[in-house]
Design a protein around this motif. Structure first.
Motif, short mmCIF file in Angstrom:
data_model
loop_
_atom_site.label_atom_id
_atom_site.label_comp_id
_atom_site.label_asym_id
_atom_site.label_seq_id
_atom_site.Cartn_x
_atom_site.Cartn_y
_atom_site.Cartn_z
N MET A 1 14.47 18.27 -37.03
CA MET A 1 14.43 17.88 -38.45
C MET A 1 15.21 18.89 -39.27
SD MET A 1 11.08 17.03 -40.75
CE MET A 1 10.61 15.69 -39.66
N ASN A 2 16.12 18.40 -40.07
CA ASN A 2 16.97 19.29 -40.87
C ASN A 2 16.18 19.97 -41.98
OD1 ASN A 2 18.83 17.84 -39.32
ND2 ASN A 2 20.42 18.09 -40.88
N ALA A 3 16.69 21.08 -42.44
CA ALA A 3 16.04 21.79 -43.55
C ALA A 3 16.10 20.95 -44.81
CB ALA A 3 16.74 23.13 -43.77
N SER A 4 15.10 21.18 -45.66
CA SER A 4 15.05 20.45 -46.93
C SER A 4 16.29 20.73 -47.75
CB SER A 4 13.80 20.87 -47.72
OG SER A 4 13.77 20.21 -48.94
N GLY A 5 16.94 19.63 -48.26
CA GLY A 5 18.11 19.78 -49.10
C GLY A 5 19.42 19.54 -48.38
N SER A 6 19.45 19.59 -47.00
CA SER A 6 20.69 19.34 -46.27
C SER A 6 20.78 17.88 -45.89
CB SER A 6 20.75 20.23 -45.02
OG SER A 6 19.65 19.95 -44.17
N LEU A 7 22.02 17.38 -45.73
CA LEU A 7 22.24 15.97 -45.44
C LEU A 7 21.92 15.67 -43.98
CD1 LEU A 7 23.26 13.50 -47.05
CD2 LEU A 7 25.50 13.89 -46.01
N THR A 8 21.15 14.61 -43.77
CA THR A 8 20.75 14.19 -42.43
C THR A 8 21.25 12.77 -42.19
OG1 THR A 8 18.76 15.57 -42.47
CG2 THR A 8 18.77 13.72 -40.93
N ALA A 9 21.83 12.52 -40.99
CA ALA A 9 22.28 11.18 -40.61
C ALA A 9 21.39 10.67 -39.48
CB ALA A 9 23.73 11.22 -40.16
N LEU A 10 20.85 9.46 -39.65
CA LEU A 10 19.95 8.87 -38.66
C LEU A 10 20.31 7.41 -38.44
CD1 LEU A 10 16.47 10.21 -39.89
CD2 LEU A 10 17.78 11.07 -37.95
N GLU A 11 20.10 6.95 -37.20
CA GLU A 11 20.15 5.53 -36.91
C GLU A 11 18.81 5.11 -36.35
OE1 GLU A 11 23.33 4.28 -34.41
OE2 GLU A 11 24.90 5.14 -35.67
N GLY A 12 18.39 3.89 -36.67
CA GLY A 12 17.10 3.45 -36.16
C GLY A 12 16.69 2.12 -36.74
N CYS A 13 15.39 1.84 -36.64
CA CYS A 13 14.86 0.53 -37.02
C CYS A 13 13.80 0.68 -38.11
CB CYS A 13 14.24 -0.12 -35.78
SG CYS A 13 13.47 -1.71 -36.10
N LEU A 14 13.82 -0.24 -39.10
CA LEU A 14 12.77 -0.27 -40.11
C LEU A 14 11.50 -0.83 -39.48
CD1 LEU A 14 14.09 -1.60 -43.55
CD2 LEU A 14 13.22 0.66 -43.02
N ASP A 15 10.47 0.00 -39.43
CA ASP A 15 9.18 -0.43 -38.85
C ASP A 15 8.38 -1.29 -39.82
OD1 ASP A 15 9.26 0.48 -36.33
OD2 ASP A 15 7.63 1.94 -36.53
N ARG A 16 8.28 -0.78 -41.07
CA ARG A 16 7.39 -1.43 -42.04
C ARG A 16 7.84 -1.08 -43.45
NH1 ARG A 16 2.52 0.65 -44.13
NH2 ARG A 16 2.55 2.28 -42.53
N VAL A 17 7.81 -2.07 -44.35
CA VAL A 17 8.11 -1.85 -45.76
C VAL A 17 6.79 -1.60 -46.48
CG1 VAL A 17 9.11 -2.79 -47.85
CG2 VAL A 17 10.16 -3.31 -45.64
N THR A 18 6.63 -0.39 -47.01
CA THR A 18 5.39 -0.02 -47.69
C THR A 18 5.39 -0.47 -49.14
OG1 THR A 18 5.32 1.95 -46.29
CG2 THR A 18 3.84 1.91 -48.19
N ALA B 1 13.11 8.19 -31.11
CA ALA B 1 11.91 8.91 -31.58
C ALA B 1 10.66 8.07 -31.35
CB ALA B 1 12.04 9.24 -33.05
N GLN B 2 9.52 8.74 -31.11
CA GLN B 2 8.25 8.03 -30.91
C GLN B 2 7.56 7.71 -32.23
OE1 GLN B 2 5.86 10.39 -28.25
NE2 GLN B 2 6.84 9.54 -26.42
N ASN B 3 7.68 8.61 -33.19
CA ASN B 3 6.97 8.45 -34.46
C ASN B 3 7.92 8.02 -35.58
OD1 ASN B 3 4.53 9.33 -33.30
ND2 ASN B 3 5.15 11.47 -33.57
N ALA B 4 7.41 7.21 -36.49
CA ALA B 4 8.19 6.77 -37.64
C ALA B 4 8.13 7.82 -38.75
CB ALA B 4 7.66 5.44 -38.16
#
Length: 742
Positions: A1-18, A36-39
């Motif tokens: 997990m990147n430090a707070s404030g730095s840009l992170t790029a991720l690919e994945g699936c939307l599990d649930r719209v809250t 990843a195992q956890n959302a």
């Protein structure tokens, strides 16, 4: 997990719209990164997010005080599936409305892994599939286009460095054609979406290589400046100031600005008028300058002046009642003995077709309204009591003990068309019209009111000219009084009971530019009505306010912390602004878990309604308490009920943006209301809004208790700053020119 404030790029699936707001596309969702195992929780602007979609996200990690770490979406891209299994799952997610499982199977059987390519690029081939006719094929194509048009718009805005927060408003205005319009006619948005439009248009145009001296740009710039002036309450800008801002802010020379102004005048969008007054709020002499009006505002200002002169030109028939009969009538009907000042106003006011009653707190304006209404009843004249807002109308009805309505309701306001049904051709059926809280009326409301009231009727405007002016452009009540053309009765005598009130005494001191009396009478064992608590740090101000609202005021004064105490602050942002104060006060006064991430409301919360809604009979500024929240796991099914004075009003999920927390509200939003107790933070950080009329308005909202928390420096600054009352308008001059002063 990147430090707070730095840009992170991720690919994945939307599990649930809250949570999803369809108006602006703000989304809170659970996202499972590839492998990843956890959302994780992601927040940001995404149109119609659907569980099961594959996305590429760029975002910044943030830590929320309540919900922990979450990824704030900066950019996103939909990754369309390439396999038949992925396509089947994607289509079953509901991305195309009305597409059933059997039809999906037929499509995939026929087109295989090219199914999505055909839907997007060659929808006419869909009719080759068994069971799909022309109507169904068209529905599939339009649903796909609509779903992806918003995303195309967001990608377009991202590529031009424009916040995705604006995508909802832009798409609502232009629909699927949004990107084409922004590419071909970028400055169109400056006309269609005032406020944000010009800066968006300018960035897009310059990204596409447009020149800074493009005539379209210069015209859009001038219209933007005039719109901003109107948003600040001004009816016009001077030519001098307009050219100065064009040069300083947008690098536009005076000659180009003048050419654009001529073009706008020829098109009828702007009216240029020579000024014949000295002085303005920038300290210059603009006697030879021009007033530049948006054409609509010019039509309103000249229309108000013309209609008022018509009122003044009609002879008045004196009422068939003498002083003795009036006195007896008031005693009989109201059991009231008027003061000599009030009696003099009552005897003369019906001798004018239009008149003004003004005065500070405790001077008996409401008693006079009741008395005038009683005399009109005696004369069998049809009388209407009204006010600019629902809150003010209800308060007027309570104190006058007579039905009162909002002006918008009386005039038949149509929200969709932003227009009024009542006018000269279909006027109000009224003999005497009394408008309370008239300082809240802007130019538009006054213009339409005057068109709807017959010139043979009597119009009485009642208000405190020292309160904050209207939110909309114009300074109507002040201009009418300054003109000297309208008969004005100023009540100056403070009644004996009010003279004993520290709230009334200090309100009048502030009104006159004096510091309030801050020292409590130490010989008195009674609780005071007015307190000043000196605090220097924003953190301690917040802590003090929480303690006052949650414990000290309820314990010492026996007031309900939610219903009876109102925090009034000059600003929305900052540690002592409405946003932060509402969060801490909600936690202190209504400490319970929220229905879910992103849902800010809880049962028992104090909330304010933000828009006039005549179907629900709730109006801008109405305050209630949430009685119940349906905590359905599906955002689209969530709804809540708000108790407004023992009347329940239901809100669907898409209507929740009409509500905000109201433990703390702005002083502007408090106009026309009174509260048992008000708490007012006043800090140097509020400097842009430290104004005498704002402080005066805040103090006069309190009926039993007023507490100011802050610094003496901020208090002194607010009292000395009387300049904001100056709004650019020529209404008083128009009335002076040729008005009947008799």
């Amino acid at each position: 997990m990147n430090a707070s404030g730095s840009l992170t790029a991720l690919e994945g699936c939307l599990d649930r719209v809250t949570f999803y707001n369809p108006e602006n596309h703000y989304t809170i969702a659970k996202f499972r990164p590839r492998g990843a195992q956890n959302a994780i929780t992601v927040v940001g602007f995404m149109p119609e997010p659907t569980a099961g979609e594959f996305l590429k996200l760029d975002g910044i990690w943030e830590t929320h005080a309540r919900y922990g770490q979450q990824l704030k979406i900066i950019r996103f891209e939909v990754l369309l599936p390439a396999t038949t299994d992925g396509i089947r799952k994607y289509l079953k997610s509901g991305v195309i409305k009305g597409l059933g499982a059997k039809t999906i199977s037929r499509l995939i059987r026929h087109f295989g892994d090219q199914t999505l390519v055909v839907i997007e690029s060659a929808p006419e081939k869909l009719i080759d599939v068994k069971g799909i006719g022309k109507a169904t094929a068209k529905q599939i194509a339009e649903s796909w286009k609509s779903h992806h048009a918003v995303r195309c718009l967001m990608i377009f805005l991202q590529n031009h460095g424009i916040s995705l927060a604006y995508s909802g408003r832009i798409f609502k205005e232009y629909g699927p054609s949004a990107v084409d319009i922004l590419k071909d006619r970028p400055y169109q948005i400056a006309c269609d979406i005032p406020g944000i439009g010009f800066y968006i248009a300018d960035r897009i145009a310059q990204h596409q290589g447009a020149h800074s001296d493009d005539p379209q740009r210069i015209r859009a710039c001038i219209l933007y400046l005039l719109e901003q002036a109107a948003a600040d309450g001004h009816m016009f800008m001077t030519g001098h100031e307009t050219r100065r801002k064009c040069a300083r802010l947008f690098d536009i020379d005076a000659e180009s600005a003048s050419a654009a102004l001529r073009a706008l005048s020829d098109e009828g969008q702007v009216v240029q008028e020579a000024m014949n007054v000295h002085g303005s709020d920038d300290g210059c002499d603009h006697n030879c300058d021009q007033a530049l009006y948006l054409s609509g505002l010019h039509r309103m200002e000249t229309g108000i002046a013309r209609r008022l002169k018509a009122f003044l030109s009609v002879p008045v028939k004196p009422p068939d009642i003498n002083q003795e009969q009036m006195t007896r009538e008031i005693l009989t009907r109201l059991a009231i003995q008027l003061s000599a000042e009030q009696q003099a106003v009552l005897e003369e006011i019906l001798l004018h077709h239009i008149a003004i009653i003004t005065g500070g707190p405790g001077t008996g304006k409401t008693t006079l309204i009741r008395s005038i209404a009683a005399i009109c009843d005696r004369l069998r004249q049809k009388t209407i009591l009204s006010a600019p807002t629902g809150r003010a109308a209800r308060r007027l009805s309570e104190v006058a003990r007579k039905k009162a309505s909002t002006l918008h309701k009386l005039l038949g306001y149509n929200l969709e068309q932003n227009d009024f049904e009542k006018d000269e051709d279909d006027p109000l059926d009224v003999d005497v019209m009394i408008v309370d809280e008239a300082s809240m009326m802007d130019a538009q409301l006054m213009f339409h009111l005057l068109k709807a009231v017959p010139v043979t009727a009597t119009l009485i405007l009642v208000g405190d000219v020292f309160q904050l002016p209207s939110v909309g452009p114009g300074n109507i009540l002040s201009d009418l009084i300054q003109s000297g053309a309208i008969r004005t009765f100023e009540l100056k005598e403070i009644f004996r009971q009010a003279e004993k009130s520290p709230i009334v005494v200090n309100a009048h001191r502030v009104r006159q530019g004096n510091l309030p009396i801050l020292e409590k009478d130490r010989n008195s064992e009674c609780l005071s009505e007015f307190y000043f608590i000196e605090q220097y740090q924003p953190e301690t101000v917040v802590k003090t306010i929480v303690e006052l609202c949650s414990r000290k005021i309820p314990e010492r004064f026996g007031l309900d912390p939610v219903r009876d105490i109102q925090v009034l602050t000059p600003m929305h942002k900052g540690m002592v602004g409405t946003i932060q104060l509402n969060q801490v006060l909600q936690q202190a006064l209504n400490p319970q878990s929220s229905p879910g991430a992103g849902i800010q409301f809880r049962p028992g919360d104090k909330v304010m309604h933000l828009k006039n809604n005549y179907a629900k009979e709730v109006f801008n500024g109405d305050i209630g308490v949430i009685s119940e929240i349906d905590q359905s796991p599906e955002w689209s099914k969530r709804r809540l009920s708000v108790n407004y004075d023992e009347r329940l009003v239901d809100y669907e999920n898409e209507e929740l943006e009409d509500l905000i927390l109201a433990y703390a509200i702005s002083v502007h939003k408090s106009q026309g209301s009174e509260y048992p107790a008000v708490v007012i933070p006043l800090m140097p950080q509020h400097h842009p809004l430290l104004q005498r009329n704002l402080l005066y308005t805040a103090i006069t909202r309190g009926k039993k208790l007023v507490i100011i928390v802050g610094t003496r420096q901020a208090l002194d600054t607010a009292i000395k700053n009387d300049k904001p009352r100056n709004r650019l308008s020529l209404l008083d001059q128009r009335l002076k020119n040729g008005a009947n002063h008799s």
